[in-house]
Write an enzyme that holds these catalytic residues in place. Structure first.
Site, PDB file in Angstrom:
ATOM      1  N   TRP A 282     -22.947  -4.644 -22.802  1.00 29.30           N
ATOM      2  CA  TRP A 282     -24.222  -4.087 -23.269  1.00 29.30           C
ATOM      3  C   TRP A 282     -24.251  -4.060 -24.797  1.00 29.30           C
ATOM      4  O   TRP A 282     -25.309  -4.266 -25.408  1.00 29.30           O
ATOM      5  CB  TRP A 282     -24.393  -2.664 -22.727  1.00 29.30           C
ATOM      6  CG  TRP A 282     -25.629  -1.953 -23.204  1.00 29.30           C
ATOM      7  CD1 TRP A 282     -26.864  -1.960 -22.636  1.00 29.30           C
ATOM      8  CD2 TRP A 282     -25.739  -1.115 -24.380  1.00 29.30           C
ATOM      9  NE1 TRP A 282     -27.746  -1.186 -23.366  1.00 29.30           N
ATOM     10  CE2 TRP A 282     -27.072  -0.660 -24.442  1.00 29.30           C
ATOM     11  CE3 TRP A 282     -24.845  -0.709 -25.368  1.00 29.30           C
ATOM     12  CZ2 TRP A 282     -27.536   0.181 -25.456  1.00 29.30           C
ATOM     13  CZ3 TRP A 282     -25.296   0.121 -26.384  1.00 29.30           C
ATOM     14  CH2 TRP A 282     -26.624   0.556 -26.414  1.00 29.30           C
ATOM     15  N   HIS A 283     -23.094  -3.828 -25.416  1.00 32.47           N
ATOM     16  CA  HIS A 283     -23.056  -3.711 -26.869  1.00 32.47           C
ATOM     17  C   HIS A 283     -23.276  -5.043 -27.574  1.00 32.47           C
ATOM     18  O   HIS A 283     -23.704  -5.048 -28.732  1.00 32.47           O
ATOM     19  CB  HIS A 283     -21.721  -3.102 -27.314  1.00 32.47           C
ATOM     20  CG  HIS A 283     -21.663  -1.620 -27.154  1.00 32.47           C
ATOM     21  ND1 HIS A 283     -21.301  -1.016 -25.970  1.00 32.47           N
ATOM     22  CD2 HIS A 283     -21.939  -0.612 -28.023  1.00 32.47           C
ATOM     23  CE1 HIS A 283     -21.339   0.299 -26.125  1.00 32.47           C
ATOM     24  NE2 HIS A 283     -21.721   0.577 -27.356  1.00 32.47           N
ATOM     25  N   GLY A 284     -22.982  -6.141 -26.935  1.00 33.62           N
ATOM     26  CA  GLY A 284     -23.200  -7.406 -27.607  1.00 33.62           C
ATOM     27  C   GLY A 284     -22.652  -8.589 -26.840  1.00 33.62           C
ATOM     28  O   GLY A 284     -21.782  -8.448 -25.980  1.00 33.62           O
ATOM     29  N   PHE A 435     -27.830  -3.824 -31.670  1.00 33.23           N
ATOM     30  CA  PHE A 435     -27.726  -3.813 -30.215  1.00 33.23           C
ATOM     31  C   PHE A 435     -29.075  -3.590 -29.554  1.00 33.23           C
ATOM     32  O   PHE A 435     -29.177  -3.618 -28.353  1.00 33.23           O
ATOM     33  CB  PHE A 435     -26.744  -2.708 -29.765  1.00 33.23           C
ATOM     34  CG  PHE A 435     -25.379  -2.849 -30.407  1.00 33.23           C
ATOM     35  CD1 PHE A 435     -24.774  -4.091 -30.513  1.00 33.23           C
ATOM     36  CD2 PHE A 435     -24.726  -1.744 -30.915  1.00 33.23           C
ATOM     37  CE1 PHE A 435     -23.540  -4.228 -31.105  1.00 33.23           C
ATOM     38  CE2 PHE A 435     -23.469  -1.872 -31.511  1.00 33.23           C
ATOM     39  CZ  PHE A 435     -22.878  -3.105 -31.600  1.00 33.23           C
TER      40      PHE A 435
END
Length: 435
Positions: A282-284, A435
């Site tokens: 989800w962060h990248g 993000f």
């Protein structure tokens, strides 16, 4: 203001979820309810997947073929990541899922729902609000609340201090060390990792404090997003205190639907790794974030296997002024593990991360760091002392006036303003804007 064309993206997502919520309630058929829920999920995750992960999957697809001896020509797609898409996507998903679960009645007020999706203080980097908590607040008539506003200003001030003084100054040295890690000793690389550890905390928790404080000026209550995570005694406690809105989102909408802790130990381990890996992704779109998530899952595993993952639910040394020696060791070990994991989070790629770690574990690990900004270390000590004193509160200086019989707290607020203006570092974009 950043790019007005992306307003159509958030508007389309808003219209889809608003409509699907109404259709879910109107239809009695369980299959139709599921259909409308999945339309909402696929539209939102489809947008997120295209804008955030298209190039990542294409690059890894090409690399997989290169291992088989097939060289494919790849030209990356020129895709701009819309600001805040990871945050408002999860926020709108919580609405349709909660309507489907009958935890919330769908709203007929399109303006209120649009305001919920695009609420400006927390749109870009959270907290990720639940519809059950924030949406009903838009129905109420708003009245100015002086005490709430003063509390909000106090939290904004502390958030600004953490961002402008702590995070932005740490960023200068962390960037210098990470970008030139081959030139520094192991001890300096450790210091660089520590600086980034405080940078990301000051940056992200500072943003959350400012967002929550601004919301209070307008009479809104946002959920708490940080609870002094670096005073945690184990990794499980850390994740109950770090980015709380995302951790609880994954718990309620992914971990529990997967079976949570109801099954056997194998299911618990599987579900734990899933949420940590998904959290990392989800962060990248980078393998560094996936490794960071997997590393935290490995940290969590011994606690899960021993049944100690629900220890330390209360803040450390709650009824004491200082922690015990055992608690100091626990906090130190947890902090050290966290610092090590943040290296992967900060690194540009896995090669960068492993090169940095290799540089730490060299003969030069024992020695004096080449970079020793004494003023920054003093500022970090001030921040840690204030947070320790205020650790029982929602934010560090919430109850500062309690300790002052001579209105000392006003002088302290002026002191924080002075530090912001004097030590305000070079402007650094919020880390979580990416993000």
């Amino acid at each position: 203001m950043w790019d007005w064309r992306f307003l159509f993206l958030i508007l389309f997502s808003t219209v889809v979820d608003y409509t699907m919520g109404i259709l879910i309630e109107k239809n009695d058929s369980k299959n139709k309810k599921k259909l409308f829920l999945w339309i909402s999920i696929l539209v939102n995750l489809g947008f997120l997947g295209y804008f955030k992960y298209s190039n990542f999957f294409l690059e890894n697809f090409v690399q997989a073929f290169s291992f088989l001896g097939q060289d494919l020509k790849f030209r990356g797609l020129e895709i701009v990541l819309p600001v805040g898409i990871s945050f408002y996507t999860f926020q709108t998903l919580s609405y349709t899922i909660d309507v489907y679960r009958k935890k919330l009645s769908p709203t007929k007020d399109f303006i209120a729902f649009s305001a919920f999706v695009s609420f400006f203080p927390q749109l870009v980097a959270g907290p990720i609000e639940r519809a059950t908590h924030l949406l009903p607040q838009f129905y109420r008539k708003r009245k100015f609340d002086y005490k709430l506003a003063v509390n909000g200003m106090r939290q904004i001030l502390w958030g600004l201090f953490k961002k402008v003084v702590i995070a932005d100054n740490c960023a200068q040295f962390a960037n210098q060390i990470f970008n030139n890690y081959e030139d520094y000793s192991g001890s300096t690389l450790i210091l660089g990792a520590v600086f980034f550890t405080f940078q990301i905390y000051g940056d992200f928790s500072g943003y959350s404090d400012i967002a929550i404080g601004i919301s209070r000026l307008f009479g809104f209550d946002l959920m708490r997003n940080f609870a002094y995570p670096y005073f945690s005694r184990d990794i499980a406690e850390f994740w109950r205190r770090w980015h709380i809105s995302l951790s609880t989102w994954f718990r309620d909408y992914l971990y529990i639907p997967l079976g949570g802790s109801r099954g056997g130990m194998w299911m618990k381990i599987r579900n734990t790794f899933i949420i940590f890996l998904v959290s990392g992704f989800w962060h990248g779109a980078n393998w560094t974030f996936i490794v960071w998530g997997a590393l935290n899952a490995l940290y969590f595993l011994p606690l899960l296997l021993s049944g100690k993952n629900r220890n330390h639910l209360e803040v450390v040394a709650y009824d004491k002024s200082l922690p015990s020696f055992k608690e100091i060791l626990q906090i130190g070990v947890t902090f050290g593990l966290t610092v090590f994991a943040w290296i992967f989070f900060r690194a540009e790629n896995l090669g960068h991360a492993f090169g940095y770690i290799n540089g730490i574990f060299s003969d030069s690990i024992i020695g004096v760091p080449e970079i020793r900004p004494s003023y920054l270390i003093a500022l970090l000590v001030v921040a840690l002392v204030v947070e320790w004193i205020g650790r029982r509160n929602q934010f560090a200086i919430e109850s500062l006036r309690i300790y002052s019989k001579f209105r000392f707290h006003y002088l302290f607020y002026l002191f924080l303003c002075y530090l912001i203006f004097i030590f305000g570092g070079q402007e650094q974009e919020f880390i979580y804007f990416q993000f």
